[in-house]
Motif scaffolding. Structure first.
Motif, mmCIF file in Angstrom:
data_model
loop_
_atom_site.group_PDB
_atom_site.id
_atom_site.type_symbol
_atom_site.label_atom_id
_atom_site.label_comp_id
_atom_site.label_asym_id
_atom_site.label_seq_id
_atom_site.Cartn_x
_atom_site.Cartn_y
_atom_site.Cartn_z
ATOM 1 N N VAL A 63 0.858 -1.176 0.000
ATOM 2 C CA VAL A 63 0.000 0.000 0.000
ATOM 3 C C VAL A 63 0.893 1.223 0.000
ATOM 4 O O VAL A 63 1.758 1.369 0.853
ATOM 5 C CB VAL A 63 -0.916 -0.009 1.247
ATOM 6 C CG1 VAL A 63 -1.772 1.236 1.281
ATOM 7 C CG2 VAL A 63 -1.775 -1.250 1.260
ATOM 8 N N SER A 64 0.669 2.105 -0.954
ATOM 9 C CA SER A 64 1.485 3.306 -1.006
ATOM 10 C C SER A 64 0.980 4.311 0.020
ATOM 11 O O SER A 64 -0.111 4.188 0.562
ATOM 12 C CB SER A 64 1.429 3.930 -2.406
ATOM 13 O OG SER A 64 0.143 4.476 -2.633
ATOM 14 N N ALA A 65 1.778 5.333 0.281
ATOM 15 C CA ALA A 65 1.402 6.350 1.260
ATOM 16 C C ALA A 65 0.140 7.087 0.818
ATOM 17 O O ALA A 65 -0.626 7.561 1.642
ATOM 18 C CB ALA A 65 2.546 7.324 1.466
ATOM 19 N N ASP A 66 -0.071 7.202 -0.497
ATOM 20 C CA ASP A 66 -1.250 7.910 -1.000
ATOM 21 C C ASP A 66 -2.529 7.140 -0.714
ATOM 22 O O ASP A 66 -3.575 7.740 -0.503
ATOM 23 C CB ASP A 66 -1.141 8.128 -2.518
ATOM 24 C CG ASP A 66 0.024 9.042 -2.858
ATOM 25 O OD1 ASP A 66 0.439 9.825 -1.979
ATOM 26 O OD2 ASP A 66 0.521 8.956 -3.994
ATOM 27 N N THR A 67 -2.457 5.808 -0.706
ATOM 28 C CA THR A 67 -3.669 5.010 -0.551
ATOM 29 C C THR A 67 -3.791 4.390 0.828
ATOM 30 O O THR A 67 -4.696 3.614 1.057
ATOM 31 C CB THR A 67 -3.709 3.888 -1.604
ATOM 32 O OG1 THR A 67 -2.566 3.054 -1.409
ATOM 33 C CG2 THR A 67 -3.725 4.448 -3.000
ATOM 34 N N ALA A 68 -2.865 4.698 1.740
ATOM 35 C CA ALA A 68 -2.942 4.123 3.077
ATOM 36 C C ALA A 68 -4.209 4.598 3.764
ATOM 37 O O ALA A 68 -4.519 5.781 3.775
ATOM 38 C CB ALA A 68 -1.724 4.524 3.894
ATOM 39 N N VAL A 76 -4.185 9.651 10.503
ATOM 40 C CA VAL A 76 -3.819 9.665 9.092
ATOM 41 C C VAL A 76 -3.129 8.348 8.778
ATOM 42 O O VAL A 76 -2.416 7.803 9.607
ATOM 43 C CB VAL A 76 -2.870 10.847 8.822
ATOM 44 C CG1 VAL A 76 -2.428 10.873 7.370
ATOM 45 C CG2 VAL A 76 -3.529 12.145 9.207
ATOM 46 N N GLY A 77 -3.336 7.846 7.554
ATOM 47 C CA GLY A 77 -2.649 6.615 7.162
ATOM 48 C C GLY A 77 -1.147 6.821 7.178
ATOM 49 O O GLY A 77 -0.650 7.840 6.718
ATOM 50 N N GLU A 112 5.890 13.490 15.170
ATOM 51 C CA GLU A 112 5.327 14.756 14.702
ATOM 52 C C GLU A 112 6.415 15.722 14.255
ATOM 53 O O GLU A 112 6.263 16.415 13.240
ATOM 54 C CB GLU A 112 4.482 15.389 15.814
ATOM 55 C CG GLU A 112 3.236 14.592 16.154
ATOM 56 C CD GLU A 112 2.568 15.072 17.437
ATOM 57 O OE1 GLU A 112 3.272 15.636 18.315
ATOM 58 O OE2 GLU A 112 1.356 14.879 17.558
ATOM 59 N N ILE A 113 7.507 15.793 14.999
ATOM 60 C CA ILE A 113 8.602 16.696 14.635
ATOM 61 C C ILE A 113 9.205 16.287 13.297
ATOM 62 O O ILE A 113 9.445 17.122 12.418
ATOM 63 C CB ILE A 113 9.682 16.721 15.745
ATOM 64 C CG1 ILE A 113 9.100 17.330 17.023
ATOM 65 C CG2 ILE A 113 10.915 17.490 15.286
ATOM 66 C CD1 ILE A 113 9.994 17.181 18.235
ATOM 67 N N LEU A 114 9.425 14.979 13.112
ATOM 68 C CA LEU A 114 9.962 14.505 11.837
ATOM 69 C C LEU A 114 9.004 14.783 10.691
ATOM 70 O O LEU A 114 9.426 15.213 9.609
ATOM 71 C CB LEU A 114 10.268 13.011 11.915
ATOM 72 C CG LEU A 114 11.534 12.615 12.656
ATOM 73 C CD1 LEU A 114 11.632 11.113 12.781
ATOM 74 C CD2 LEU A 114 12.760 13.178 11.966
ATOM 75 N N GLU A 115 7.699 14.548 10.892
ATOM 76 C CA GLU A 115 6.726 14.805 9.829
ATOM 77 C C GLU A 115 6.709 16.272 9.442
ATOM 78 O O GLU A 115 6.691 16.606 8.250
ATOM 79 C CB GLU A 115 5.331 14.354 10.259
ATOM 80 C CG GLU A 115 5.153 12.854 10.219
ATOM 81 C CD GLU A 115 3.775 12.412 10.687
ATOM 82 O OE1 GLU A 115 2.978 13.251 11.146
ATOM 83 O OE2 GLU A 115 3.500 11.208 10.589
ATOM 84 N N ASP A 116 6.725 17.170 10.446
ATOM 85 C CA ASP A 116 6.728 18.600 10.141
ATOM 86 C C ASP A 116 7.990 18.999 9.377
ATOM 87 O O ASP A 116 7.930 19.756 8.399
ATOM 88 C CB ASP A 116 6.629 19.424 11.430
ATOM 89 C CG ASP A 116 5.213 19.451 11.993
ATOM 90 O OD1 ASP A 116 4.304 18.872 11.366
ATOM 91 O OD2 ASP A 116 5.033 20.049 13.075
#
Length: 129
Positions: A63-68, A76-77, A112-116
């Protein structure tokens, strides 16, 4: 080397033991088989596989990140991403996370810090719109 045998077969050589009580103890009340020693099938009489086992199911596509799919637990997926970073970056990230948690500042988890940080970098370089 001595030939190995089951506990039940060893009972034949022991005297002063009620075989019925000993077998009940060894088998723990399991149903008796048709052999001389219940619960122990002779090597030749042990059933061989009659038919081959079913092949394993086909692997599911990744499953790609777009379709998770999102879920109540993750929001969030998300997909796992493995990366190795320099020791000083990891230590600084951990320290920032802990200090922000103590101060009650959001984002405060490493996730969260890594995602930002990644989102800002991807936006700056034109990979996310």
């Amino acid at each position: 080397m001595a030939q190995r045998r089951s506990l039940i077969e060893g009972l034949d050589n022991i005297k002063d033991v009620d075989p019925q009580v000993a077998e009940e103890f060894i088998l723990d009340g399991k149903p008796r088989g048709g052999s001389k020693h219940p619960g122990v099938a002779p090597k030749a009489a042990r059933p061989a596989e009659a038919e081959p086992p079913e092949p394993p199911p086909a692997p599911r596509p990744a499953v790609s990140a777009d379709t998770a799919a999102s879920s109540p637990l993750t929001g969030v997926g998300r997909v796992p991403v493995g990366a190795r970073v320099r020791t000083e970056l990891a230590a600084s990230l951990k320290r920032a996370s802990l200090e922000r948690q103590l101060a009650g500042i959001q984002p405060n988890s490493i996730q969260e810090i890594l995602e930002d940080s990644l989102e800002l970098w991807l936006l700056k370089h034109g990979y996310v719109k």
